[in-house]
Design a protein around this motif. Structure first.
Motif, PDB file in Angstrom:
ATOM      1  N   ASN A   1     110.128  99.230 -11.984  1.00 40.19           N
ATOM      2  CA  ASN A   1     110.715  98.110 -11.244  1.00 40.19           C
ATOM      3  C   ASN A   1     112.010  98.524 -10.553  1.00 40.19           C
ATOM      4  O   ASN A   1     112.606  97.742  -9.822  1.00 40.19           O
ATOM      5  N   PHE A   2     112.475  99.758 -10.809  1.00 37.38           N
ATOM      6  CA  PHE A   2     113.588 100.375 -10.090  1.00 37.38           C
ATOM      7  C   PHE A   2     114.875  99.546 -10.199  1.00 37.38           C
ATOM      8  O   PHE A   2     115.690  99.509  -9.291  1.00 37.38           O
ATOM      9  N   SER A   3     115.026  98.892 -11.344  1.00 36.49           N
ATOM     10  CA  SER A   3     116.174  98.003 -11.532  1.00 36.49           C
ATOM     11  C   SER A   3     117.404  98.727 -12.058  1.00 36.49           C
ATOM     12  O   SER A   3     118.526  98.233 -11.935  1.00 36.49           O
ATOM     13  N   THR A   4     117.197  99.908 -12.658  1.00 35.38           N
ATOM     14  CA  THR A   4     118.318 100.659 -13.212  1.00 35.38           C
ATOM     15  C   THR A   4     118.071 102.148 -13.088  1.00 35.38           C
ATOM     16  O   THR A   4     116.922 102.601 -13.182  1.00 35.38           O
ATOM     17  N   LEU A   5     119.133 102.903 -12.895  1.00 33.50           N
ATOM     18  CA  LEU A   5     119.033 104.355 -12.782  1.00 33.50           C
ATOM     19  C   LEU A   5     119.717 105.058 -13.942  1.00 33.50           C
ATOM     20  O   LEU A   5     119.830 106.284 -13.959  1.00 33.50           O
ATOM     21  N   SER A   6     120.178 104.282 -14.924  1.00 29.18           N
ATOM     22  CA  SER A   6     120.867 104.879 -16.060  1.00 29.18           C
ATOM     23  C   SER A   6     120.339 104.319 -17.376  1.00 29.18           C
ATOM     24  O   SER A   6     119.870 103.180 -17.440  1.00 29.18           O
ATOM     25  N   PHE A   7     120.403 105.158 -18.400  1.00 27.39           N
ATOM     26  CA  PHE A   7     119.973 104.769 -19.747  1.00 27.39           C
ATOM     27  C   PHE A   7     120.876 105.481 -20.737  1.00 27.39           C
ATOM     28  O   PHE A   7     120.898 106.710 -20.800  1.00 27.39           O
ATOM     29  N   LYS A   8     121.655 104.689 -21.492  1.00 30.97           N
ATOM     30  CA  LYS A   8     122.646 105.265 -22.413  1.00 30.97           C
ATOM     31  C   LYS A   8     123.558 106.212 -21.621  1.00 30.97           C
ATOM     32  O   LYS A   8     124.196 105.795 -20.664  1.00 30.97           O
ATOM     33  N   ASP A   9     123.590 107.498 -21.978  1.00 28.29           N
ATOM     34  CA  ASP A   9     124.482 108.424 -21.270  1.00 28.29           C
ATOM     35  C   ASP A   9     123.746 109.234 -20.210  1.00 28.29           C
ATOM     36  O   ASP A   9     124.274 110.213 -19.678  1.00 28.29           O
ATOM     37  N   LYS A  10     122.534 108.819 -19.869  1.00 25.31           N
ATOM     38  CA  LYS A  10     121.712 109.594 -18.940  1.00 25.31           C
ATOM     39  C   LYS A  10     121.610 108.901 -17.584  1.00 25.31           C
ATOM     40  O   LYS A  10     121.493 107.686 -17.499  1.00 25.31           O
ATOM     41  N   ASN A  11     121.620 109.707 -16.534  1.00 22.88           N
ATOM     42  CA  ASN A  11     121.366 109.224 -15.177  1.00 22.88           C
ATOM     43  C   ASN A  11     120.067 109.854 -14.706  1.00 22.88           C
ATOM     44  O   ASN A  11     119.961 111.083 -14.641  1.00 22.88           O
ATOM     45  N   ILE A  12     119.103 109.023 -14.396  1.00 28.15           N
ATOM     46  CA  ILE A  12     117.770 109.537 -14.087  1.00 28.15           C
ATOM     47  C   ILE A  12     117.751 110.375 -12.819  1.00 28.15           C
ATOM     48  O   ILE A  12     116.973 111.326 -12.699  1.00 28.15           O
ATOM     49  N   LEU A  13     118.643 110.095 -11.866  1.00 31.88           N
ATOM     50  CA  LEU A  13     118.675 110.885 -10.636  1.00 31.88           C
ATOM     51  C   LEU A  13     119.068 112.326 -10.920  1.00 31.88           C
ATOM     52  O   LEU A  13     118.515 113.260 -10.328  1.00 31.88           O
ATOM     53  N   ASP A  14     119.991 112.522 -11.850  1.00 35.08           N
ATOM     54  CA  ASP A  14     120.411 113.882 -12.233  1.00 35.08           C
ATOM     55  C   ASP A  14     119.255 114.640 -12.874  1.00 35.08           C
ATOM     56  O   ASP A  14     119.142 115.873 -12.706  1.00 35.08           O
ATOM     57  N   ILE A  15     118.412 113.924 -13.601  1.00 28.60           N
ATOM     58  CA  ILE A  15     117.261 114.555 -14.255  1.00 28.60           C
ATOM     59  C   ILE A  15     116.183 114.867 -13.228  1.00 28.60           C
ATOM     60  O   ILE A  15     115.637 115.981 -13.193  1.00 28.60           O
ATOM     61  N   TRP A  16     115.880 113.912 -12.376  1.00 29.33           N
ATOM     62  CA  TRP A  16     114.812 114.106 -11.384  1.00 29.33           C
ATOM     63  C   TRP A  16     115.098 115.285 -10.454  1.00 29.33           C
ATOM     64  O   TRP A  16     114.178 115.971 -10.015  1.00 29.33           O
ATOM     65  N   ARG A  17     116.368 115.513 -10.158  1.00 25.16           N
ATOM     66  CA  ARG A  17     116.728 116.591  -9.233  1.00 25.16           C
ATOM     67  C   ARG A  17     116.293 117.964  -9.745  1.00 25.16           C
ATOM     68  O   ARG A  17     116.159 118.915  -8.979  1.00 25.16           O
ATOM     69  N   LYS A  18     116.058 118.069 -11.050  1.00 27.21           N
ATOM     70  CA  LYS A  18     115.676 119.351 -11.653  1.00 27.21           C
ATOM     71  C   LYS A  18     114.180 119.638 -11.511  1.00 27.21           C
ATOM     72  O   LYS A  18     113.746 120.772 -11.731  1.00 27.21           O
ATOM     73  N   PHE A  19     113.402 118.620 -11.161  1.00 24.80           N
ATOM     74  CA  PHE A  19     111.954 118.791 -11.071  1.00 24.80           C
ATOM     75  C   PHE A  19     111.518 118.961  -9.617  1.00 24.80           C
ATOM     76  O   PHE A  19     112.112 118.390  -8.699  1.00 24.80           O
ATOM     77  N   LYS A  20     110.466 119.733  -9.434  1.00 28.99           N
ATOM     78  CA  LYS A  20     110.025 120.080  -8.085  1.00 28.99           C
ATOM     79  C   LYS A  20     109.295 118.940  -7.382  1.00 28.99           C
ATOM     80  O   LYS A  20     109.300 118.875  -6.153  1.00 28.99           O
ATOM     81  N   ASN A  21     108.663 118.094  -8.161  1.00 27.94           N
ATOM     82  CA  ASN A  21     107.841 117.063  -7.537  1.00 27.94           C
ATOM     83  C   ASN A  21     107.936 115.751  -8.316  1.00 27.94           C
ATOM     84  O   ASN A  21     107.386 115.640  -9.414  1.00 27.94           O
ATOM     85  N   VAL A  22     108.629 114.778  -7.750  1.00 23.09           N
ATOM     86  CA  VAL A  22     108.786 113.464  -8.374  1.00 23.09           C
ATOM     87  C   VAL A  22     108.308 112.411  -7.383  1.00 23.09           C
ATOM     88  O   VAL A  22     108.655 112.444  -6.198  1.00 23.09           O
ATOM     89  N   HIS A  23     107.502 111.499  -7.885  1.00 22.91           N
ATOM     90  CA  HIS A  23     106.880 110.473  -7.035  1.00 22.91           C
ATOM     91  C   HIS A  23     107.209 109.101  -7.623  1.00 22.91           C
ATOM     92  O   HIS A  23     106.787 108.776  -8.728  1.00 22.91           O
ATOM     93  N   ILE A  24     107.977 108.304  -6.878  1.00 24.10           N
ATOM     94  CA  ILE A  24     108.405 106.994  -7.358  1.00 24.10           C
ATOM     95  C   ILE A  24     107.640 105.884  -6.647  1.00 24.10           C
ATOM     96  O   ILE A  24     107.652 105.801  -5.419  1.00 24.10           O
ATOM     97  N   SER A  25     106.969 105.055  -7.425  1.00 21.40           N
ATOM     98  CA  SER A  25     106.317 103.853  -6.897  1.00 21.40           C
ATOM     99  C   SER A  25     107.091 102.651  -7.428  1.00 21.40           C
ATOM    100  O   SER A  25     107.063 102.366  -8.627  1.00 21.40           O
ATOM    101  N   ALA A  26     107.813 102.004  -6.535  1.00 15.46           N
ATOM    102  CA  ALA A  26     108.655 100.879  -6.933  1.00 15.46           C
ATOM    103  C   ALA A  26     107.889  99.569  -6.805  1.00 15.46           C
ATOM    104  O   ALA A  26     107.370  99.244  -5.736  1.00 15.46           O
ATOM    105  N   SER A  27     107.836  98.832  -7.906  1.00 12.11           N
ATOM    106  CA  SER A  27     107.128  97.549  -7.919  1.00 12.11           C
ATOM    107  C   SER A  27     108.065  96.465  -7.396  1.00 12.11           C
ATOM    108  O   SER A  27     108.976  96.037  -8.092  1.00 12.11           O
ATOM    109  N   ILE A  28     107.846  96.067  -6.174  1.00 16.20           N
ATOM    110  CA  ILE A  28     108.632  95.017  -5.551  1.00 16.20           C
ATOM    111  C   ILE A  28     107.680  94.149  -4.745  1.00 16.20           C
ATOM    112  O   ILE A  28     106.839  94.666  -4.005  1.00 16.20           O
ATOM    113  N   ASP A  29     107.793  92.852  -4.897  1.00 16.48           N
ATOM    114  CA  ASP A  29     106.784  91.954  -4.314  1.00 16.48           C
ATOM    115  C   ASP A  29     107.270  91.111  -3.154  1.00 16.48           C
ATOM    116  O   ASP A  29     106.457  90.506  -2.442  1.00 16.48           O
ATOM    117  N   GLY A  30     108.586  91.018  -2.963  1.00 11.24           N
ATOM    118  CA  GLY A  30     109.070  90.157  -1.890  1.00 11.24           C
ATOM    119  C   GLY A  30     110.538  90.389  -1.604  1.00 11.24           C
ATOM    120  O   GLY A  30     111.261  91.017  -2.382  1.00 11.24           O
TER     121      GLY A  30
END
Length: 349
Positions: free
Chosen positions: A200-229
């Motif tokens: 649902n792409f509502s948050t990019l952080s969890f506890k002390d982690k930032n998901i963007l910092d983690i994703w940058r380390k992987f070669k292929n990340v595919h985000i499907s954001a569930s948004i309806d309106g």
């Protein structure tokens, strides 16, 4: 084996392991055929068990399964189904079928139903936020449903051979297990694995982690954001959704890791069909979305939200708006596949 001549064959049982929030193993997220439960048997026992073998034999013989109706209905509308997409993607692994050598290289593990949204088109099995409503209906489940009651260490036995992992929920970005699995991938230097998300792409952080910092380390990340309106409608359909926060998160992603594939995946229903063109055009015109990065999920249940239940006059209005949107897509040089996505919407009616 030539897959084009097969009407009902699906390669997923040879390459794909799907574990639902309850721990039950199914052929995929669209088919509830029971193949086992990781809370009762090991993954190895289930993967090599009789139920999986029966399913593989059935598909190898090109025999239809009535529980695959979701794919068949989509195919009848002219849109490409998960079955067809998977057959195309894993054509390279067809030898696994011919040699009877199944291997789970594509994981779809729904670790739990933990979610911070209470969407109108969802239920307590997929969202902990629906717990109270489920209790009113005498639901026996607890607020939090977890696929693995202890840990998921057994899953790690397969991880070195995995090519793709699909995270969904609940909401994967607020699940402890999701981050634990990413840590294990990092430890083993498995940054080549494709990470796909339904979030649902509502948050990019969890506890002390930032998901963007983690994703940058992987070669292929595919985000499907569930948004309806857009704006208030989006917030009304998905309780917990904040339009401004969604926009802020998207801008932050573009600033930190613009190379990550980002698409929106609206659940198309009676609730948002008249707003769908506006949503798509707003994000494209504001440089928040590539015009071709949209995938439409047609809601089947609850039936009162299914597009086929629209009143005649509303259906006429929706058809008119979709046709106008198709013209806008053509003028703005959208990919033919995306134009067809919206044409299939007209067929689905």
């Amino acid at each position: 084996m030539t897959l084009r001549s097969k009407k009902h064959f699906c390669i997923l049982p040879w390459v794909h392991l799907h574990v639902a929030q309850s721990g039950k193993v199914h052929p995929c997220c669209n088919n509830n055929r029971y193949l086992g439960n990781v809370q009762e048997n090991s993954i190895k026992e289930i993967w090599n068990g009789e139920q999986f073998k029966k399913l593989r034999n059935q598909f190898e013989a090109d025999i239809a399964d009535k529980r695959c109706n979701h794919c068949y209905n989509i195919e009848n509308s002219g849109k490409e189904s998960l079955r067809q997409i998977s057959n195309k993607k894993y054509q390279k692994d067809i030898s696994r079928v011919e040699e009877n050598n199944p291997q789970p290289i594509y994981l779809d593990i729904r670790f739990s139903n933990i979610c911070n949204f209470k969407c109108k088109t969802c239920w307590h099995g997929n969202s902990s936020a629906w717990y109270e409503e489920g209790s009113k209906n005498n639901a026996s489940e607890n607020r939090i449903i977890k696929a693995f009651t202890n840990d998921f260490s057994e899953l790690l036995e397969y991880i070195d051979e995995v090519e793709e992992i699909y995270f969904a929920g609940g909401e994967p970005l607020i699940m402890e297990e999701h981050y634990q699995l990413l840590e294990e991938l990092e430890k083993r230097n498995l940054h080549h694995i494709l990470l796909r998300y339904n979030t649902n792409f509502s948050t990019l952080s969890f506890k002390d982690k930032n998901i963007l910092d983690i994703w940058r380390k992987f070669k292929n990340v595919h985000i499907s954001a569930s948004i309806d309106g857009t704006f208030n409608l989006g917030e009304e359909i998905r309780e917990g959704f904040n339009w401004n926060k969604f926009i802020e998160n998207r801008k932050q992603m573009l600033a930190v890791c613009p190379e990550i594939y980002f698409e929106i995946t609206p659940t198309v229903s009676t609730l948002n069909i008249l707003n769908l063109p506006k949503l798509h055009q707003y994000l494209v015109k504001n440089n928040l979305l590539n015009i071709d990065n949209i995938y439409l999920n047609f809601l089947e249940r609850p039936l009162n939200y299914n597009l086929k239940s629209l009143q005649v006059e509303t259906k006429k209005e929706a058809i008119k708006m979709i046709k106008e949107h198709i013209n806008w897509l053509k003028i703005n040089f959208a990919n033919k596949l995306i134009i067809n996505e919206f044409k299939y919407t007209l067929n689905y009616f």
